[in-house]
Design a protein around this motif. Structure first.
Motif, PDB file in Angstrom:
ATOM      1  N   UNK A   1      -2.314 -23.404 -10.903  1.00 16.04           N
ATOM      2  CA  UNK A   1      -3.215 -24.592 -10.445  1.00 16.04           C
ATOM      3  C   UNK A   1      -4.369 -24.798 -11.467  1.00 16.04           C
ATOM      4  N   UNK A   2      -4.718 -23.859 -11.850  1.00 10.51           N
ATOM      5  CA  UNK A   2      -6.088 -23.614 -13.003  1.00 10.51           C
ATOM      6  C   UNK A   2      -5.553 -24.610 -13.604  1.00 10.51           C
ATOM      7  N   UNK A   3      -4.201 -23.546 -14.396  1.00  8.72           N
ATOM      8  CA  UNK A   3      -3.614 -23.635 -15.373  1.00  8.72           C
ATOM      9  C   UNK A   3      -3.254 -25.142 -16.227  1.00  8.72           C
ATOM     10  N   UNK A   4      -2.847 -26.046 -14.810  1.00 11.16           N
ATOM     11  CA  UNK A   4      -2.639 -27.641 -14.872  1.00 11.16           C
ATOM     12  C   UNK A   4      -3.857 -27.816 -15.228  1.00 11.16           C
TER      13      UNK A   4
ATOM     14  N   UNK B   1      -8.190 -28.027 -21.604  1.00 11.58           N
ATOM     15  CA  UNK B   1      -8.881 -26.797 -21.956  1.00 11.58           C
ATOM     16  C   UNK B   1      -7.712 -25.806 -21.787  1.00 11.58           C
ATOM     17  N   UNK B   2      -7.927 -24.312 -22.203  1.00 14.92           N
ATOM     18  CA  UNK B   2      -7.075 -23.369 -22.323  1.00 14.92           C
ATOM     19  C   UNK B   2      -7.279 -22.594 -21.229  1.00 14.92           C
ATOM     20  N   UNK B   3      -6.260 -21.780 -20.112  1.00  9.55           N
ATOM     21  CA  UNK B   3      -6.115 -20.660 -19.294  1.00  9.55           C
ATOM     22  C   UNK B   3      -6.209 -19.822 -20.607  1.00  9.55           C
ATOM     23  N   UNK B   4      -6.698 -18.270 -20.061  1.00 10.54           N
ATOM     24  CA  UNK B   4      -5.779 -17.111 -21.044  1.00 10.54           C
ATOM     25  C   UNK B   4      -5.741 -16.078 -19.956  1.00 10.54           C
ATOM     26  N   UNK B   5      -5.327 -15.187 -19.616  1.00 12.68           N
ATOM     27  CA  UNK B   5      -5.041 -14.311 -19.060  1.00 12.68           C
ATOM     28  C   UNK B   5      -5.321 -13.012 -19.382  1.00 12.68           C
ATOM     29  N   UNK B   6      -6.442 -12.318 -18.936  1.00  8.51           N
ATOM     30  CA  UNK B   6      -6.842 -11.031 -20.241  1.00  8.51           C
ATOM     31  C   UNK B   6      -6.166  -9.385 -18.833  1.00  8.51           C
TER      32      UNK B   6
END
Length: 155
Positions: free
Chosen positions: A89-92, A99-104
């Motif tokens: 949901x956050x990525x969408x 914006x961009x969502x990156x998993x660290x």
């Protein structure tokens, strides 16, 4: 009487012997802003009982101008389907807003659940933390139009 009250955010639960023990949280969340990068760190267990907290935090972060959101997942020990839903949901939402969502550094547990659900391939995953190690493409300005729809600005 006031000294008998538990500290804020701490509750006591009964044990099998009838004694009371502190009820420790099973998930910890933190949020830090470093310029154009917002880092959300998650630790502990993400399950049905608390994934809504992660969802709310990520939606709030994505709701403001956040060109890059890094979700640090190295300390997650359990990750259920509701955690996957929170990330998707956050990525969408971030993608719609430019914006961009990156998993660290997702833990093995997180990586396995995302892989099994077929959602891992949809995420940008980085192995280094803190966010200074994230590939920083220049952030593109985001501006709402008159209808309230967010569009990318060319400036």
């Amino acid at each position: 009487m006031l000294e008998d009250l538990p500290a804020f955010g701490r509750h006591h639960v009964p044990t099998a012997s009838g004694a009371w023990r502190p009820d420790e949280p099973i998930m910890w969340l933190s949020c830090e802003v470093h310029g154009d990068v917002t880092v959300v760190s998650v630790a502990g267990e993400v399950d049905l009982s608390n994934a809504h907290l992660l969802t709310e935090l990520l939606e709030n972060v994505a709701g403001v101008r956040a060109p890059l959101v890094v979700v640090h997942l190295a300390e997650v020990t359990f990750f259920g389907a509701h955690g996957t839903e929170a990330l998707v949901r956050a990525r969408r939402l971030l993608n719609r807003r430019g914006g961009r969502l990156v998993l660290s550094r997702p833990s093995r547990v997180v990586r396995r659940v995302l892989d099994l659900t077929g959602t891992l391939a949809g995420f940008e995953v980085v192995s280094r933390f803190p966010p200074d190690a994230v590939d920083r493409r220049p952030a593109r300005p985001v501006a709402p139009d008159t209808a309230g729809v967010v569009e990318l600005s060319d400036s």
